[in-house]
Design a protein around this motif. Structure first.
Motif, PDB file in Angstrom:
ATOM      1  N   THR A  15       7.268  10.978 -11.843  1.00 30.07           N
ATOM      2  CA  THR A  15       7.159  10.914 -13.298  1.00 30.07           C
ATOM      3  C   THR A  15       5.887  11.583 -13.803  1.00 30.07           C
ATOM      4  N   ASP A  16       4.791  11.394 -13.082  1.00 26.30           N
ATOM      5  CA  ASP A  16       3.502  11.966 -13.489  1.00 26.30           C
ATOM      6  C   ASP A  16       2.750  12.384 -12.234  1.00 26.30           C
ATOM      7  N   TYR A  17       2.748  13.690 -11.962  1.00 24.61           N
ATOM      8  CA  TYR A  17       2.161  14.171 -10.706  1.00 24.61           C
ATOM      9  C   TYR A  17       0.647  13.973 -10.653  1.00 24.61           C
ATOM     10  N   ARG A  18       0.008  13.736 -11.786  1.00 30.91           N
ATOM     11  CA  ARG A  18      -1.443  13.481 -11.767  1.00 30.91           C
ATOM     12  C   ARG A  18      -1.776  12.259 -10.924  1.00 30.91           C
ATOM     13  N   THR A  19      -0.861  11.305 -10.830  1.00 36.27           N
ATOM     14  CA  THR A  19      -1.138  10.095 -10.038  1.00 36.27           C
ATOM     15  C   THR A  19      -1.253  10.395  -8.552  1.00 36.27           C
ATOM     16  N   ALA A  20      -0.766  11.556  -8.131  1.00 34.44           N
ATOM     17  CA  ALA A  20      -0.889  11.931  -6.712  1.00 34.44           C
ATOM     18  C   ALA A  20      -2.348  11.969  -6.291  1.00 34.44           C
ATOM     19  N   ASP A  21      -3.242  12.391  -7.198  1.00 33.36           N
ATOM     20  CA  ASP A  21      -4.668  12.467  -6.862  1.00 33.36           C
ATOM     21  C   ASP A  21      -5.231  11.086  -6.534  1.00 33.36           C
ATOM     22  N   VAL A  22      -4.766  10.059  -7.245  1.00 32.08           N
ATOM     23  CA  VAL A  22      -5.227   8.697  -6.974  1.00 32.08           C
ATOM     24  C   VAL A  22      -4.786   8.263  -5.580  1.00 32.08           C
ATOM     25  N   PHE A  23      -3.527   8.472  -5.277  1.00 31.50           N
ATOM     26  CA  PHE A  23      -3.017   8.067  -3.961  1.00 31.50           C
ATOM     27  C   PHE A  23      -3.678   8.876  -2.840  1.00 31.50           C
ATOM     28  N   ARG A  24      -3.875  10.168  -3.092  1.00 34.75           N
ATOM     29  CA  ARG A  24      -4.520  11.012  -2.082  1.00 34.75           C
ATOM     30  C   ARG A  24      -5.944  10.537  -1.811  1.00 34.75           C
ATOM     31  N   HIS A  25      -6.659  10.179  -2.879  1.00 33.89           N
ATOM     32  CA  HIS A  25      -8.046   9.719  -2.746  1.00 33.89           C
ATOM     33  C   HIS A  25      -8.144   8.460  -1.888  1.00 33.89           C
ATOM     34  N   HIS A  26      -7.142   7.601  -1.982  1.00 34.94           N
ATOM     35  CA  HIS A  26      -7.168   6.336  -1.232  1.00 34.94           C
ATOM     36  C   HIS A  26      -6.409   6.425   0.095  1.00 34.94           C
ATOM     37  N   GLY A  27      -6.022   7.636   0.478  1.00 31.50           N
ATOM     38  CA  GLY A  27      -5.344   7.823   1.752  1.00 31.50           C
ATOM     39  C   GLY A  27      -3.942   7.252   1.799  1.00 31.50           C
ATOM     40  N   ILE A  28      -3.258   7.243   0.651  1.00 28.03           N
ATOM     41  CA  ILE A  28      -1.903   6.692   0.560  1.00 28.03           C
ATOM     42  C   ILE A  28      -0.891   7.829   0.529  1.00 28.03           C
ATOM     43  N   ASP A  29       0.072   7.786   1.422  1.00 22.40           N
ATOM     44  CA  ASP A  29       1.101   8.825   1.529  1.00 22.40           C
ATOM     45  C   ASP A  29       2.103   8.666   0.389  1.00 22.40           C
ATOM     46  N   PHE A  30       2.180   9.680  -0.487  1.00 22.76           N
ATOM     47  CA  PHE A  30       3.119   9.606  -1.609  1.00 22.76           C
ATOM     48  C   PHE A  30       4.339  10.491  -1.387  1.00 22.76           C
ATOM     49  N   CYS A  31       4.369  11.242  -0.287  1.00 25.37           N
ATOM     50  CA  CYS A  31       5.498  12.155  -0.073  1.00 25.37           C
ATOM     51  C   CYS A  31       6.441  11.619   0.992  1.00 25.37           C
ATOM     52  N   CYS A  32       6.067  11.712   2.277  1.00 33.27           N
ATOM     53  CA  CYS A  32       6.978  11.282   3.346  1.00 33.27           C
ATOM     54  C   CYS A  32       7.307   9.789   3.262  1.00 33.27           C
ATOM     55  N   ASP A  48      -7.965  -2.806  -1.689  1.00 37.19           N
ATOM     56  CA  ASP A  48      -8.045  -3.605  -2.917  1.00 37.19           C
ATOM     57  C   ASP A  48      -7.149  -2.946  -3.954  1.00 37.19           C
ATOM     58  N   MET A  49      -6.098  -3.637  -4.366  1.00 32.56           N
ATOM     59  CA  MET A  49      -5.106  -3.037  -5.246  1.00 32.56           C
ATOM     60  C   MET A  49      -5.600  -2.891  -6.688  1.00 32.56           C
ATOM     61  N   ALA A  50      -6.448  -3.796  -7.150  1.00 26.93           N
ATOM     62  CA  ALA A  50      -6.861  -3.811  -8.557  1.00 26.93           C
ATOM     63  C   ALA A  50      -7.472  -2.484  -9.019  1.00 26.93           C
ATOM     64  N   PRO A  51      -8.472  -1.937  -8.307  1.00 28.00           N
ATOM     65  CA  PRO A  51      -9.038  -0.667  -8.782  1.00 28.00           C
ATOM     66  C   PRO A  51      -8.047   0.487  -8.723  1.00 28.00           C
ATOM     67  N   ILE A  52      -7.127   0.443  -7.770  1.00 30.28           N
ATOM     68  CA  ILE A  52      -6.112   1.500  -7.675  1.00 30.28           C
ATOM     69  C   ILE A  52      -5.197   1.453  -8.890  1.00 30.28           C
ATOM     70  N   LEU A  53      -4.759   0.245  -9.256  1.00 32.14           N
ATOM     71  CA  LEU A  53      -3.913   0.099 -10.441  1.00 32.14           C
ATOM     72  C   LEU A  53      -4.664   0.531 -11.702  1.00 32.14           C
ATOM     73  N   ASN A  54      -5.959   0.201 -11.777  1.00 30.86           N
ATOM     74  CA  ASN A  54      -6.762   0.605 -12.935  1.00 30.86           C
ATOM     75  C   ASN A  54      -6.839   2.129 -13.038  1.00 30.86           C
ATOM     76  N   GLU A  55      -7.051   2.788 -11.912  1.00 29.76           N
ATOM     77  CA  GLU A  55      -7.118   4.253 -11.908  1.00 29.76           C
ATOM     78  C   GLU A  55      -5.788   4.854 -12.350  1.00 29.76           C
ATOM     79  N   LEU A  56      -4.700   4.268 -11.872  1.00 32.67           N
ATOM     80  CA  LEU A  56      -3.373   4.771 -12.242  1.00 32.67           C
ATOM     81  C   LEU A  56      -3.105   4.568 -13.727  1.00 32.67           C
ATOM     82  N   HIS A  57      -3.507   3.415 -14.256  1.00 37.46           N
ATOM     83  CA  HIS A  57      -3.322   3.158 -15.684  1.00 37.46           C
ATOM     84  C   HIS A  57      -4.147   4.138 -16.514  1.00 37.46           C
ATOM     85  N   ASP A  58      -5.384   4.384 -16.075  1.00 35.54           N
ATOM     86  CA  ASP A  58      -6.267   5.287 -16.825  1.00 35.54           C
ATOM     87  C   ASP A  58      -5.702   6.704 -16.870  1.00 35.54           C
TER      88      ASP A  58
END
Length: 247
Positions: A15-32, A48-58
């Motif tokens: 839906t929003d490819y900008r969120t890929a940067d957040v997942f990439r920064h935290h070492g989370i695989d968003f593709c495979c 810690d999920m809270a800061p990740i969710l905050n980054e995604l919301h921002d």
């Protein structure tokens, strides 16, 4: 879309490819492995999920005119985009990286033996990706174009016809997993593409292009695994038998 612990990573990035940067920064695989929920991944990786969710919301709260809405593109248009952008990129960069890796291995391989492992992994990836893209262009993508033509003409496939996308897609996704794992090893061996302090310019350029290649591959796999493939499977099913095509 609402973002919480149950949000599926791949769907959010679709839906929003900008969120890929957040997942990439935290070492989370968003593709495979993008079919998992944020909460599940954070639990598994002890994040810690809270800061990740905050980054995604921002990041999603900020309007961005250039967001690519790949999830609403026609299937044939998306397949063509993948060929023109990602397949061509891979074909262009493989010989460049082969040349650079040979050079840095010859000059720095004794002091940094991990370079030989990185070169071997990339050589295997280059061979497999070349064959992988050929199968997509000769087998899977023509079927996707056929599906789109049927949709546009209001026609159906023969009732009870065996799917021509399920098996190729399963094969492609398995190969995506293999390449994702291969590049995880390359990232680990290269300290996430960080050259030594005394590295020469060629060394630094090699790692820079490898990182760029990995990032392009992540988007390439994301577009297929999370958007093109599931939509192609669903579209083919609507054209088999007498079920109506959704508006």
């Amino acid at each position: 879309m609402e973002i919480n612990e149950n949000t599926i990573i791949g769907q959010l990035v679709a839906t929003d490819y900008r969120t890929a940067d957040v997942f990439r920064h935290h070492g989370i695989d968003f593709c495979c492995k993008g079919n998992r929920a944020i909460g599940q991944v954070c639990t598994e990786k002890k994040l810690d999920m809270a800061p990740i969710l905050n980054e995604l919301h921002d990041i999603t709260a900020t309007p961005e005119c250039s967001i690519q809405t790949y999830h609403i593109w026609p299937l044939d248009q998306l397949a063509e985009h993948i060929v023109r952008k990602h397949h061509h990129y891979v074909a262009q960069k493989i010989p460049v990286l082969h040349q650079y890796l040979r050079k840095v291995c010859q000059v720095h391989g004794q002091e940094h033996p991990e370079l030989w492992q990185i070169a071997a992994l990339f050589t295997a990836a280059a061979s497999e990706l070349t064959a992988h893209m050929e199968k997509e262009e000769l087998i899977l993508f023509p079927r996707i174009r056929e599906i789109v033509k049927k949709q546009e003409a209001g026609e159906y496939f023969e009732s009870g016809a065996v799917s021509k996308v399920d098996k190729p897609i399963a094969v492609m996704m398995g190969e995506h997993d293999q390449e994702g794992e291969r590049f995880r090893k390359i990232a680990e061996l290269s300290n996430n593409y960080t050259p030594p302090e005394n590295a020469c310019n060629t060394y630094r350029v090699t790692y820079g292009i490898l990182k760029e290649f990995q990032d392009d591959l992540h988007q390439h796999i994301h577009l297929e695994n999370n958007i093109l493939f599931p939509k192609a499977i669903a579209a083919e099913k609507t054209l088999t038998g007498s079920c109506k095509i959704p508006s």
